[in-house]
Scaffold this active site. Structure first.
Site, PDB file in Angstrom:
ATOM      1  N   THR A  63       0.842  -1.181   0.000  1.00  0.00           N
ATOM      2  CA  THR A  63       0.000   0.000   0.000  1.00  0.00           C
ATOM      3  C   THR A  63       0.883   1.238   0.000  1.00  0.00           C
ATOM      4  OG1 THR A  63      -1.782  -1.169   1.155  1.00  0.00           O
ATOM      5  CG2 THR A  63      -1.829   1.235   1.209  1.00  0.00           C
ATOM      6  N   ASP A 174      -3.164   1.501  -2.357  1.00  0.00           N
ATOM      7  CA  ASP A 174      -2.831   2.928  -2.409  1.00  0.00           C
ATOM      8  C   ASP A 174      -3.573   3.679  -1.320  1.00  0.00           C
ATOM      9  OD1 ASP A 174      -5.404   4.444  -3.600  1.00  0.00           O
ATOM     10  OD2 ASP A 174      -5.229   2.464  -4.514  1.00  0.00           O
ATOM     11  N   GLY A 316     -10.244   1.452  -2.244  1.00  0.00           N
ATOM     12  CA  GLY A 316      -8.809   1.455  -2.490  1.00  0.00           C
ATOM     13  C   GLY A 316      -8.078   0.715  -1.386  1.00  0.00           C
ATOM     14  N   GLU A 317      -6.874   1.179  -1.050  1.00  0.00           N
ATOM     15  CA  GLU A 317      -6.022   0.615   0.003  1.00  0.00           C
ATOM     16  C   GLU A 317      -5.428  -0.743  -0.354  1.00  0.00           C
ATOM     17  OE1 GLU A 317      -8.677   2.430   3.763  1.00  0.00           O
ATOM     18  OE2 GLU A 317      -8.311   0.260   3.600  1.00  0.00           O
ATOM     19  N   GLY A 318      -6.035  -1.456  -1.310  1.00  0.00           N
ATOM     20  CA  GLY A 318      -5.681  -2.841  -1.586  1.00  0.00           C
ATOM     21  C   GLY A 318      -6.781  -3.794  -1.167  1.00  0.00           C
TER      22      GLY A 318
END
Length: 350
Positions: A63, A174, A316-318
């Site tokens: 991330t 991200d 997001g974040e993964g």
């Protein structure tokens, strides 16, 4: 190492391995093709890695966190301060990506590649800060070409190290308030689609905010005129440090023959840049899900990939990557653990 050198290391996978893997899948105790996309994923994993009898891989989501100067233009519903706050949440294990990573049995590695905050020394934070966020792309290029290249090479380095550790599956993540704006700008340039067609609402902006976001991106493209044939130019002028890190992660993983599970829209924008730099890396991509961000479909059309899931995700974040990695492992368990007709003593169809 230069970005070009990293690109040159990537080799196309052998399609004969795909056929060999499919031959095994066709002999398993089931009607041929009855496990659909899981069979496709398993066969592609074998082709990517070159392992005809793969072990279930260790997986890690990287991330990348960075700030974006364009947030000064009111393109996000959240303030810039949320980026470092969320980095600390990741490190405490309290974010969505942490929960889904634990569920999927994969690790999370948090990378500060450009957060506008001094974290000091934190044991679980990978500190690779290029600068304290990009510049405001509405008035000047987001990065110099050298800064963009540095962000890419950080991703290459991290993917290379992970492969050397025996990591067999890499997910993209991200965190960066405002990062759907550079992602939409990249998508518009690399796909040739109008800005309004690929710009969504990000964290949940209202109609006025969305109109402002579209206008900001269009003005930035008119000002900088990024060169679609030079993907690094596009990244530098209208991209982000988090996106650059993901570009390098894709390139480095592909060079090491480690499959990459893409998360959402930001990861898709990074994939556009990576494939623009080295088309061969596309063969190592697995799209986890289709985001509600409207530009994501344009990315899939351009890359010619199909997502595994469509769950209306936009965090997001993964998070989506974790779910996709779980499906990859499920596909490989089918491939390696299921009995063939001969092994099970089951009669095949007449």
């Amino acid at each position: 190492m230069s970005v070009q050198a990293a690109c040159d290391r990537i080799q196309s996978p052998d399609p004969k391995l795909l056929a060999k893997a499919q031959a095994r899948l066709d002999c398993l105790t089931k009607p041929q093709g009855s496990l659909g996309r899981l069979e496709e994923v398993a066969a592609r994993y074998v082709m990517m890695t070159g392992e005809l009898k793969p072990a279930i891989p260790r997986g890690v989501v990287f991330t990348f966190a960075a700030d974006h100067g364009v947030t000064k233009e009111g393109v996000s519903a959240y303030p810039r301060e949320v980026t470092p706050q969320m980095v600390l949440n990741f490190l405490r294990g309290g974010a969505g990506v942490n929960v889904l990573a634990r569920h999927a049995g994969v690790g999370v590695r948090v990378v500060d590649i450009g957060v506008d905050h001094d974290f000091g020394t934190l044991p679980d934070l990978i500190s690779k800060k290029v600068m304290r966020g990009t510049r405001n792309l509405l008035v000047e290029p987001a990065m110099t070409r050298a800064e963009a290249e540095q962000s890419v090479l950080i991703g290459v380095e991290l993917a290379t190290q992970a492969a050397q550790e025996g990591i067999g599956l890499i997910g993209t993540g991200d965190m960066g308030i405002g990062n759907t704006t550079p992602s939409a700008a990249i998508t518009a340039v690399m796909t040739g689609r109008p800005v309004s067609d690929v710009t969504g609402r990000g964290t949940g902006i209202d109609d006025a905010g969305h109109a402002r976001k579209v206008a900001v991106i269009q003005q930035a493209l008119d000002l900088h005129r990024p060169d679609r044939s030079d993907a690094l130019d596009v990244l530098a002028k209208v991209g982000g440090l988090d996106i650059g890190g993901l570009v390098g992660l894709i390139l480095g993983a592909a060079a090491a023959r480690v499959p990459v599970v893409l998360d959402g829209f930001i990861a898709g924008a990074a994939a556009l840049i990576a494939v623009g730099l080295q088309p061969r890396c596309r063969e190592y991509l697995i799209a986890s899900h289709r985001s509600v961000e409207r530009g994501h479909a344009a990315i899939f059309d351009h890359l010619g990939v199909r997502p595994l899931l469509d769950l209306d995700l936009r965090l997001g974040e993964g998070t989506g990557a974790c779910l996709g990695m779980s499906l990859v492992c499920a596909a490989l368990k089918i491939y390696t653990e299921m009995a063939t007709f001969g092994e099970a003593g089951v009669s095949e169809k007449a």
